[in-house]
Design a protein around this motif. Structure first.
Motif, PDB file in Angstrom:
ATOM      1  N   PHE A  11       0.620  -1.194  -0.053  1.00 41.96           N
ATOM      2  CA  PHE A  11      -0.007  -0.006  -0.046  1.00 41.96           C
ATOM      3  C   PHE A  11       0.885   1.263  -0.090  1.00 41.96           C
ATOM      4  N   ALA A  12       2.045   1.312   0.311  1.00 40.37           N
ATOM      5  CA  ALA A  12       3.056   2.194   0.182  1.00 40.37           C
ATOM      6  C   ALA A  12       3.507   2.734  -1.000  1.00 40.37           C
ATOM      7  N   LEU A  13       3.543   1.476  -2.055  1.00 35.96           N
ATOM      8  CA  LEU A  13       4.153   1.535  -3.257  1.00 35.96           C
ATOM      9  C   LEU A  13       3.390   1.507  -4.217  1.00 35.96           C
ATOM     10  N   GLY A  14       2.464   0.700  -4.161  1.00 39.25           N
ATOM     11  CA  GLY A  14       1.698   0.251  -5.546  1.00 39.25           C
ATOM     12  C   GLY A  14       0.738   1.059  -6.145  1.00 39.25           C
ATOM     13  N   ASP A  15       0.569   1.341  -7.308  1.00 35.58           N
ATOM     14  CA  ASP A  15      -0.616   1.823  -7.928  1.00 35.58           C
ATOM     15  C   ASP A  15      -1.749   0.674  -8.191  1.00 35.58           C
ATOM     16  N   ARG A  16      -1.642  -0.463  -8.695  1.00 36.82           N
ATOM     17  CA  ARG A  16      -2.558  -1.587  -8.739  1.00 36.82           C
ATOM     18  C   ARG A  16      -1.854  -2.827  -8.163  1.00 36.82           C
ATOM     19  N   VAL A  17      -2.708  -3.629  -7.928  1.00 34.13           N
ATOM     20  CA  VAL A  17      -2.422  -5.064  -7.202  1.00 34.13           C
ATOM     21  C   VAL A  17      -3.148  -6.272  -7.941  1.00 34.13           C
ATOM     22  N   THR A  18      -2.416  -7.244  -8.467  1.00 33.30           N
ATOM     23  CA  THR A  18      -3.042  -8.395  -9.125  1.00 33.30           C
ATOM     24  C   THR A  18      -2.931  -9.531  -8.116  1.00 33.30           C
ATOM     25  N   VAL A  19      -4.016 -10.055  -7.820  1.00 40.47           N
ATOM     26  CA  VAL A  19      -3.855 -11.340  -6.708  1.00 40.47           C
ATOM     27  C   VAL A  19      -3.777 -12.689  -7.582  1.00 40.47           C
ATOM     28  N   ILE A  20      -2.948 -13.550  -7.362  1.00 35.92           N
ATOM     29  CA  ILE A  20      -3.196 -14.883  -7.839  1.00 35.92           C
ATOM     30  C   ILE A  20      -3.425 -15.979  -6.762  1.00 35.92           C
ATOM     31  N   ARG A  21      -4.428 -16.870  -6.952  1.00 33.83           N
ATOM     32  CA  ARG A  21      -4.833 -17.893  -6.190  1.00 33.83           C
ATOM     33  C   ARG A  21      -4.763 -19.057  -6.661  1.00 33.83           C
ATOM     34  N   ASP A  22      -4.108 -20.184  -6.157  1.00 30.44           N
ATOM     35  CA  ASP A  22      -4.036 -21.544  -6.807  1.00 30.44           C
ATOM     36  C   ASP A  22      -3.805 -21.542  -8.160  1.00 30.44           C
ATOM     37  N   GLY A  23      -2.848 -20.806  -8.584  1.00 31.58           N
ATOM     38  CA  GLY A  23      -2.268 -20.938 -10.185  1.00 31.58           C
ATOM     39  C   GLY A  23      -3.173 -20.014 -10.967  1.00 31.58           C
ATOM     40  N   GLU A  24      -4.268 -19.195 -10.511  1.00 30.59           N
ATOM     41  CA  GLU A  24      -4.841 -18.446 -11.450  1.00 30.59           C
ATOM     42  C   GLU A  24      -5.092 -17.143 -10.932  1.00 30.59           C
ATOM     43  N   THR A  25      -5.073 -15.899 -11.877  1.00 36.51           N
ATOM     44  CA  THR A  25      -5.207 -14.684 -11.505  1.00 36.51           C
ATOM     45  C   THR A  25      -6.669 -14.419 -11.125  1.00 36.51           C
ATOM     46  N   VAL A  26      -6.986 -13.842 -10.148  1.00 38.32           N
ATOM     47  CA  VAL A  26      -8.411 -13.679  -9.558  1.00 38.32           C
ATOM     48  C   VAL A  26      -8.888 -12.380  -9.397  1.00 38.32           C
ATOM     49  N   ALA A  27      -8.063 -11.441  -9.380  1.00 35.17           N
ATOM     50  CA  ALA A  27      -8.619 -10.108  -9.536  1.00 35.17           C
ATOM     51  C   ALA A  27      -7.335  -9.204  -9.755  1.00 35.17           C
ATOM     52  N   THR A  28      -7.823  -7.925 -10.449  1.00 39.16           N
ATOM     53  CA  THR A  28      -6.788  -6.718 -10.168  1.00 39.16           C
ATOM     54  C   THR A  28      -7.549  -5.572  -9.804  1.00 39.16           C
ATOM     55  N   LYS A  29      -7.044  -4.788  -8.860  1.00 34.29           N
ATOM     56  CA  LYS A  29      -7.459  -3.720  -7.928  1.00 34.29           C
ATOM     57  C   LYS A  29      -6.576  -2.542  -8.077  1.00 34.29           C
ATOM     58  N   ARG A  30      -7.019  -1.270  -8.085  1.00 30.99           N
ATOM     59  CA  ARG A  30      -6.215  -0.122  -7.718  1.00 30.99           C
ATOM     60  C   ARG A  30      -6.074  -0.162  -6.362  1.00 30.99           C
ATOM     61  N   ILE A  31      -4.874   0.253  -5.879  1.00 31.30           N
ATOM     62  CA  ILE A  31      -4.638   0.408  -4.712  1.00 31.30           C
ATOM     63  C   ILE A  31      -5.321   1.226  -3.888  1.00 31.30           C
ATOM     64  N   ASP A  32      -5.778   2.398  -4.555  1.00 32.98           N
ATOM     65  CA  ASP A  32      -6.582   3.468  -3.491  1.00 32.98           C
ATOM     66  C   ASP A  32      -8.090   2.886  -3.739  1.00 32.98           C
ATOM     67  N   GLU A  33      -8.395   1.923  -4.162  1.00 31.56           N
ATOM     68  CA  GLU A  33      -9.799   1.525  -4.133  1.00 31.56           C
ATOM     69  C   GLU A  33      -9.853   0.050  -3.630  1.00 31.56           C
ATOM     70  N   THR A  34      -8.824  -0.294  -2.760  1.00 29.87           N
ATOM     71  CA  THR A  34      -8.988  -1.495  -1.920  1.00 29.87           C
ATOM     72  C   THR A  34      -8.330  -1.267  -0.677  1.00 29.87           C
ATOM     73  N   ASP A  35      -8.195  -2.410   0.241  1.00 24.30           N
ATOM     74  CA  ASP A  35      -7.645  -2.164   1.421  1.00 24.30           C
ATOM     75  C   ASP A  35      -7.126  -3.764   1.793  1.00 24.30           C
ATOM     76  N   ALA A  36      -6.108  -3.802   2.872  1.00 29.73           N
ATOM     77  CA  ALA A  36      -5.574  -5.083   3.304  1.00 29.73           C
ATOM     78  C   ALA A  36      -6.571  -6.274   3.272  1.00 29.73           C
ATOM     79  N   ALA A  37      -7.619  -6.080   4.150  1.00 30.89           N
ATOM     80  CA  ALA A  37      -8.926  -7.002   4.397  1.00 30.89           C
ATOM     81  C   ALA A  37      -9.274  -7.619   3.013  1.00 30.89           C
ATOM     82  N   GLU A  38      -9.530  -6.629   2.152  1.00 27.97           N
ATOM     83  CA  GLU A  38     -10.023  -7.356   0.913  1.00 27.97           C
ATOM     84  C   GLU A  38      -9.104  -8.313  -0.045  1.00 27.97           C
ATOM     85  N   VAL A  39      -7.789  -7.415   0.134  1.00 30.10           N
ATOM     86  CA  VAL A  39      -6.554  -8.368  -0.454  1.00 30.10           C
ATOM     87  C   VAL A  39      -6.388  -9.724  -0.199  1.00 30.10           C
ATOM     88  N   ILE A  40      -6.648  -9.789   1.304  1.00 26.92           N
ATOM     89  CA  ILE A  40      -6.485 -11.338   2.130  1.00 26.92           C
ATOM     90  C   ILE A  40      -7.504 -12.000   1.602  1.00 26.92           C
TER      91      ILE A  40
END
Length: 499
Positions: free
Chosen positions: A206-235
């Motif tokens: 959250f200090a550095l990123g502009d966007r975050v892409t989450v991979i789960r079990d070998g698949e991309t599940v979501a891409t979010k803008r950092i300023d539109e999400t929070d740690a709880a949602e990413v987890i």
């Protein structure tokens, strides 16, 4: 138009699907964070982009044009540079030689003057935070782990690539080094570079990123803008909606801690990297060691374990003097040590899982010979307690993700329960799900009466799990945080005020 696009990229190793469907879009002038559990496929995706792994299917596009990247050298011609999680330095070469290893000035007949001059430009980027003994002419084998990691970062920066990939580059760095590195990345972003950044540290994301892409079990599940999400949602995205156990609220000490038996007593302990350290550790207590990285915390733990014996001071275990002159001696007295550097201090490379999980049991029980079935039966409860994922005891340790390798290392100490468990940054480089499993077990062990010393480079882990925290600075304890004083503000203040 995105500068880099990966579409439905996949990779299979035998029966293991390392990456089922990897999708990633990175813009120019962007820091794009890639996050996922160990073994989720994020590193595999990055290695495919960098040419060190060939995909089974999928498509890569650079500036909208399909490309095939066959090897790292070809990736370099396309303007892609990478920092690998597992360092790839030449130990007997100098810092300057390592920084420019892929592009030595002069070729076979190296221009030494030009080599030092060019490498010094990248060393200067970290001026003031590299630490003692760091120079263009220093050999890499003489450097500390954080300094070696800086060399690897400089090596990636020296490619001057428009697309830079950093796979967990901050795992061994202290806060000042991380801050400087982030300043450099922000400048590169402002110049229009594209940066892919892998980290398990939520504050860094959250200090550095502009966007975050989450991979789960070998698949991309979501891409979010950092300023539109929070740690709880990413987890939640990482673990599929189950975030139980990830709370970081300070652990409330049990009411009977003050009356508990003192298990470990340390008096004015001094050695290489630390001085005059004193504390008592009670049964059922989790004692945290905090402060900036490299301030003596790891050195104290290694001294207590006998890996680097202290030069002066006293240590007693359950009221009897503990002669910490070797790990073998302390193990027999009931002391266990888990390092975050699993490659150096943990896994037995090239050997099966059963051999990796049972050596301490064999030492304690003085087993010359033992039936594999008997060893498997003894190891299973410890592995199950950590929710370790593995196909079979005969598989090599290298077949596991980093998080599961670390669980194997921890489980070896739990087959025969120790009196004292020394944890030296045990979650370094492992994913959030593995961290959850580990800290749930640590709290359970403390509740059962085990005495635990925990050093962590992540403040949230200390605040969320330690009964009290000794803050280190310059090799000594500068402050003890107990009760309501265990706050992030007090921890940061104590760590930085004398730095």
């Amino acid at each position: 138009m995105a500068r880099l696009v990966a579409k439905a990229v996949s990779k299979t190793y035998g029966a293991t699907k390392a990456l089922r469907r990897g999708d990633l879009e990175v813009e120019a002038g962007e820091v794009h964070v890639l996050i996922g559990s160990n073994g989720s496929g994020k590193s595999t995706l990055c290695k495919i982009v960098a040419g060190s792994v060939r995909p089974d299917s999928g498509e890569l596009l650079l500036d909208g044009k399909p490309v095939t990247i066959n090897d790292p050298q070809e990736a370099k011609t396309y303007g892609i540079g990478i920092f690998y999680q597992e360092l790839s330095l030449a130990a007997h070469r100098t810092v300057a030689e390592n920084i420019l290893l892929s592009n030595l000035p002069g070729g076979v007949f190296v221009d030494r003057k030009q080599l030092v001059a060019t490498a010094s430009r990248y060393i200067a980027l970290f001026d003031g935070v590299t630490g003692e003994g760091f120079s263009a002419g220093a050999t890499v084998e003489a450097l500390r782990p954080d300094q070696r990691q800086l060399v690897e970062i400089m090596k990636a920066l020296s490619t001057e690539a428009p697309i830079l990939i950093f796979d967990e580059p901050t795992s061994a760095l202290d806060r000042a080094q991380v801050d400087r590195f982030f300043d450099i990345l922000r400048r590169l972003k402002a110049e229009g570079r594209s940066i892919v950044f892998i980290s398990h540290r939520m504050d860094e994301i959250f200090a550095l990123g502009d966007r975050v892409t989450v991979i789960r079990d070998g698949e991309t599940v979501a891409t979010k803008r950092i300023d539109e999400t929070d740690a709880a949602e990413v987890i939640r995205l990482m673990v599929g909606g189950e975030s139980a156990g990830m709370e970081t609220a300070a652990r409330a000490p049990a009411a009977n801690k003050a009356a508990a038996q003192t298990v470990l007593s340390v008096g004015n302990l001094s050695g290489v990297g630390f001085h005059n350290v004193s504390f008592d550790l009670a049964a059922g207590e989790i004692l945290g060691l905090g402060g900036l990285h490299g301030q003596g915390q790891s050195a104290v733990l290694r001294a207590l374990f006998g890996a680097s014996p202290p030069s002066s001071g006293s240590v007693s275990l359950k009221g009897e003097p503990l002669d910490a002159n070797s790990p073998r001696a302390t193990i027999k007295r009931g002391v266990a040590y888990v390092s975050g550097d699993r490659r150096r201090d943990g896994v037995i490379a090239g050997r099966p899982i059963l051999e990796n999980v049972t050596p301490i049991h064999a030492l304690k029980q003085r087993l010359a010979l033992a039936a594999p079935s008997s060893l498997r039966d003894r190891a299973k409860p410890a592995l199950e307690a950590l929710r370790t994922k593995f196909a079979g005891f005969g598989h090599p340790i290298s077949s596991l993700s980093g998080g599961n390798q670390q669980k194997i290392v921890i489980a070896r100490w739990l087959i025969d329960r120790p009196d004292v468990l020394l944890l030296d940054d045990p979650t370094k480089g492992i994913d959030l799900s593995a961290k959850t499993d580990l800290f749930q077990l640590i709290r359970k062990l403390a509740a059962e009466g085990m005495a635990i010393v925990l050093y962590s480079s992540e403040d949230a882990e200390l605040l969320g799990n330690a009964d009290r925290i000794l803050v280190f600075n310059g090799g000594g304890v500068t402050r003890e945080l107990t009760g309501a004083d265990r706050t992030a503000f007090n921890l940061y203040q104590a760590a930085y005020e004398a730095a």
